[in-house]
Write an enzyme that holds these catalytic residues in place. Structure first.
Site: not given
Length: 252
Positions: A97-99, A163
């Site tokens: 993930g990016c968070g 995203r």
């Protein structure tokens, strides 16, 4: 959503002080039936939509009627659902993930998308153009945009630092409308890469197609091949790459 910070701008030998616009990031702690479920780092707008969409894409609820109440006060969201046992999740492998949060992959529970939706390459390009017009991104460079579209055009376009958060918000908008909806008639477009968490969220919701101007990952393709999700990446101008289920795209 946007904050001003003093910064130094450097251009070769020229250095000057400036006010830089930076995207805001806040924590949101979600409690389900009184028990802490997760704390997500998100952009501050549309918190209610994020919670609803996140519970849907994480399979805590399968329809909005299973959410008995949803209250957001500051950085805390309190939800009452009809089946809280789904929120008691054992430790499982974490996918990318990016968070501050990530989905969990349960190989035995991968869904199968039941939709015959196809789109033309022109529709994919128009969707990418639509989500690339974000004034917040132009000002800060710090957000992703995600849109849900049907064959006639955009249904909703949202932004977030992550995203996957933006996708949850887009899903949440649809399920909170109180109207009948069918994700099988929609496709998603996003500005960031299609990683495994994005592929899994689309598959769980039943969204049959996702297009991106960025890359994808091997695990995302593996999930897509098993669930029926069509992935287009590197959609830039007349160039694109079809990574899975090419029958969903009308090329030419």
């Amino acid at each position: 959503m946007i904050e001003d910070f003093e910064c130094l701008r450097v251009d070769g030998d020229v250095v000057h002080r400036a006010a830089c616009q930076v995207i805001e990031e806040v924590p949101l702690s979600i409690f389900i039936n009184g028990r802490h479920f997760t704390t997500a780092m998100i952009s501050p707008q549309m918190r209610r939509e994020f919670v609803a969409g996140h519970l849907y894409s994480e399979r805590i609820v399968s329809q909005v009627q299973e959410i008995e109440s949803l209250e957001v006060e500051g950085d805390v969201a309190r939800v009452i659902v009809t089946n809280p046992i789904r929120a008691v999740v054992p430790r499982r492998p974490i996918v990318s993930g990016c968070g501050g949060i990530a989905s969990f992959l349960d190989e035995a529970r991968l869904p199968r998308i039941r939709s015959g939706l196809t789109i033309r390459m022109e529709q994919a390009r128009e969707a990418m153009e639509a989500i690339s017009l974000s004034k917040t991104h132009i000002a800060t460079g710090g957000v992703h945009s995600v849109g849900l579209f049907d064959r006639s055009g955009p249904l909703t376009i949202v932004e977030d630092i992550g995203r996957h958060n933006a996708l949850d918000k887009a899903i949440g908008i649809q399920i909170l409308k109180g109207e009948e909806f069918d994700f099988g008639r929609m496709f998603a477009a996003c500005t960031g890469r299609v990683s495994s968490d994005m592929a899994l969220k689309c598959s769980v919701a039943g969204i049959p197609i996702v297009v991106s101007r960025g890359a994808t990952t091997g695990l995302a393709i593996s999930i897509a091949q098993r669930t029926g999700l069509g992935i287009i990446g590197f959609l830039r101008g007349k160039r694109l790459t079809v990574y899975s289920n090419p029958e969903r795209f009308e090329i030419g």
